[in-house]
Design a protein around this motif. Structure first.
Motif, PDB file in Angstrom:
ATOM      1  N   ARG A  87      -7.672   7.015   2.266  1.00 16.47           N
ATOM      2  CA  ARG A  87      -7.148   8.003   1.382  1.00 16.47           C
ATOM      3  C   ARG A  87      -7.852   8.317   0.084  1.00 16.47           C
ATOM      4  N   LEU A  88      -8.008   6.779  -0.625  1.00 19.36           N
ATOM      5  CA  LEU A  88      -8.821   6.744  -1.817  1.00 19.36           C
ATOM      6  C   LEU A  88     -10.206   7.212  -1.871  1.00 19.36           C
TER       7      LEU A  88
ATOM      8  N   ILE B  66       1.412   2.381  -3.538  1.00 21.50           N
ATOM      9  CA  ILE B  66       0.518   3.157  -4.197  1.00 21.50           C
ATOM     10  C   ILE B  66       0.235   4.458  -3.453  1.00 21.50           C
ATOM     11  N   ALA B  67       0.345   4.746  -2.228  1.00 22.90           N
ATOM     12  CA  ALA B  67       0.706   6.073  -1.647  1.00 22.90           C
ATOM     13  C   ALA B  67       1.708   6.814  -2.234  1.00 22.90           C
TER      14      ALA B  67
ATOM     15  N   GLN C  46      -5.339   2.438   5.910  1.00 25.37           N
ATOM     16  CA  GLN C  46      -5.026   3.808   5.617  1.00 25.37           C
ATOM     17  C   GLN C  46      -5.121   4.275   4.292  1.00 25.37           C
ATOM     18  N   LEU C  47      -4.838   3.335   2.997  1.00 24.17           N
ATOM     19  CA  LEU C  47      -4.756   3.689   1.802  1.00 24.17           C
ATOM     20  C   LEU C  47      -6.379   3.907   1.238  1.00 24.17           C
TER      21      LEU C  47
ATOM     22  N   ALA D 256      -6.546  -1.153  -5.655  1.00 24.98           N
ATOM     23  CA  ALA D 256      -6.617   0.218  -5.330  1.00 24.98           C
ATOM     24  C   ALA D 256      -7.652   0.715  -6.528  1.00 24.98           C
TER      25      ALA D 256
ATOM     26  N   SER E 198       0.840  -1.165  -0.080  1.00 24.00           N
ATOM     27  CA  SER E 198       0.138   0.024  -0.033  1.00 24.00           C
ATOM     28  C   SER E 198       0.862   1.325  -0.063  1.00 24.00           C
ATOM     29  N   ARG E 199       1.997   1.291   0.595  1.00 23.61           N
ATOM     30  CA  ARG E 199       2.850   2.238   0.659  1.00 23.61           C
ATOM     31  C   ARG E 199       3.258   2.722  -0.795  1.00 23.61           C
TER      32      ARG E 199
ATOM     33  N   CYS F 294      -1.912  -0.373   6.940  1.00 26.87           N
ATOM     34  CA  CYS F 294      -1.290   0.317   5.496  1.00 26.87           C
ATOM     35  C   CYS F 294      -2.538   0.319   4.487  1.00 26.87           C
ATOM     36  N   ASP F 295      -3.139  -1.049   4.358  1.00 29.90           N
ATOM     37  CA  ASP F 295      -4.204  -1.175   3.456  1.00 29.90           C
ATOM     38  C   ASP F 295      -5.246  -0.374   4.034  1.00 29.90           C
TER      39      ASP F 295
END
Length: 482
Positions: free
Chosen positions: A337-338, A23-24, A333-334, A50, A20-21, A330-331
């Motif tokens: 954000r999305l 993709i972030a 959090q992503l 994502a 995920s990092r 992390c997943d």
């Protein structure tokens, strides 16, 4: 709008071997790049890991693909060949005999399906504008009348006309419109029930541009190609054609002189570009279907900006995060954000600053079209009337548009949707009018003090600057894309 049935399964990034990092990091890079993303979908190992839409863009709305349409026309050609109706060696003059002008050169007579697919007919530049000027009523005739610079098959020149000819050839041998043919053989079997097309005056689809699909449908098309033409256990497109179309047939030069275009310099297939990693279907302003077989990866993007910046971000940020460890935290959090992705509405107040020239109830101005990229005729009267939570903007004798404050408001003044938000900045009213099925928006500025207004495109659509044209559905125009 009603939600569409999911075409692809979902999984958390970590479950499909994506950090995920990474993709972030990709999102960070895109936000800093000279490209305004409108949607992003990343598919790994057949699962969407994502997905996000920058409001006011949304998942369920089809979006114009510009020249990414060409890759779908290539598939139609492959299907016609598989049916025994067409071959790579078939000549234009034989398939479309009613469109052959008198006195054409021997080279024009030798142009085949292969030359059209690979864009190696031999014209020195994109022939579309010149062909249209020569034959306003028959672009095929115009194409065949133009002089050639090099022998056929020897040099790639990006040429929109080649794909229009392919569309007409498919229609000639199948007896069906390109849109109906692809609906029956590709879209409906995949579960895509929202393919929309822009059209030329005759009602035929362009072939080289004008297909509208959702981001997920674009990603599903990439996944179909990645799986060798198989969808849900059914061989929709022959594997041999997928391999042939997405393989390199000719060297190419970047189609924008003087720019660094690394992912447009790797060679050209049959209406597909080769990339530093895999291949892609490309549409103007950043509409992309990127397929990377070596990493079991598909990325679909709609955007407004330079495509090369997207590729640089993908290779630098996303690829290093494949097959790297991730975490549930992390997943999550992503995903959050999305969900929160948004373009910024125009900042400002709901009414003019006290003492400024703008009246809180209504203001009128006359449009000045002297600036480049004007979307409306010079002298148009623009009136801004306050409504509950926003404004009604009237463009005299043309149409009205609803504008929200602090949020988006949608209207369909001529049949096609526009989504708008605005605000007062002192005595000036400013609004962004998103032609939401395209990458483009119009910045409207109404100066209450001077009584002057402007309406300017962020980027001028390839089909012309007149806003009225792009608010009609379907868009119908002559095939004059530059």
């Amino acid at each position: 709008m009603a939600s569409q049935r999911a075409l692809l399964p979902r999984s958390a990034p970590a479950a499909s071997g994506v950090s995920s990092r990474s993709i972030a990091a990709l999102l960070d890079r895109l936000e800093a790049a000279p490209i305004e993303c409108h949607s992003l979908m990343v598919v790994r190992r057949g699962h969407v890991v994502a997905e996000g839409w920058w409001a006011p863009y949304s998942a369920e709305r089809p979006h114009v693909l510009y020249s990414l349409t060409k890759s779908f026309t290539s598939v139609a050609v492959g299907l016609a060949i598989a049916d025994g109706l067409l071959s790579l060696d078939d000549r234009v003059v034989d398939v479309l005999p009613g469109h052959v002008p008198d006195g054409i050169t021997e080279q024009a007579r030798r142009i085949t399906v292969h030359h059209l697919l690979s864009m190696t007919a031999g014209h020195p530049t994109d022939s579309l504008a010149d062909a249209w000027e020569l034959e306003p009523d028959d672009l095929v005739k115009g194409f065949l009348r133009l002089p050639f610079a090099v022998p056929e098959g020897t040099r790639h020149t990006y040429d929109n006309s080649t794909t229009l000819l392919l569309a007409r050839m498919v229609e000639a041998v199948t007896g069906r419109g390109l849109d109906d043919f692809l609906d029956d053989r590709l879209f409906r079997p995949m579960g895509v029930d929202h393919a929309e097309w822009d059209r030329v005056k005759s009602g035929a689809v362009f072939g080289f541009h004008g297909l509208h699909l959702t981001t997920e449908a674009v990603a599903a098309f990439g996944e179909l190609l990645l799986r060798g033409g198989v969808w849900d256990g059914q061989q929709l497109v022959p594997r041999a054609w997928v391999e042939l179309a997405t393989g390199r047939h000719i060297d190419c030069e970047p189609f924008e002189d003087g720019t660094e275009q690394a992912d447009f310099s790797c060679g050209y297939g049959y209406q597909f570009w080769m990339s530093r990693h895999g291949y892609h279907g490309h549409g103007a302003f950043g509409q992309q279907c990127v397929v990377v077989p070596s990493h079991d990866l598909v990325v679909a993007v709609t955007a407004e900006g330079e495509a090369q910046a997207l590729f640089d971000a993908l290779w630098d940020c996303l690829l290093p995060g494949l097959d790297q460890p991730g975490s549930d935290q992390c997943d999550e959090q992503l995903a959050e954000r999305l969900r929160r992705l948004s373009l910024s509405p125009v900042p400002g107040s709901a009414s003019p600053v006290p003492g400024s020239a703008g009246a809180p109830g209504s203001v009128s101005a006359v449009l000045d079209a002297s600036t480049d990229g004007s979307a409306l005729p010079d002298g148009t009267t623009v009136t801004v009337d306050s409504t509950d939570g926003g404004w009604l903007v009237r463009f005299e004798s043309l149409f009205d548009v609803e504008v929200g404050h602090g949020g988006w408001r949608e209207s369909s003044p001529l049949g096609g949707p526009v989504v708008a938000a605005g605000a007062w900045q002192g005595g000036t009213f400013v609004a962004d009018l998103y032609v939401i099925t395209t990458p483009h928006r119009v910045r409207l500025v109404v100066d209450g003090e001077s009584g002057r207004a402007s309406a300017t495109w962020s980027t001028v659509p390839l089909t012309g600057p007149r806003l009225e044209l792009h608010l009609r559905s379907p868009l119908m125009t002559r095939p004059d894309v530059a």
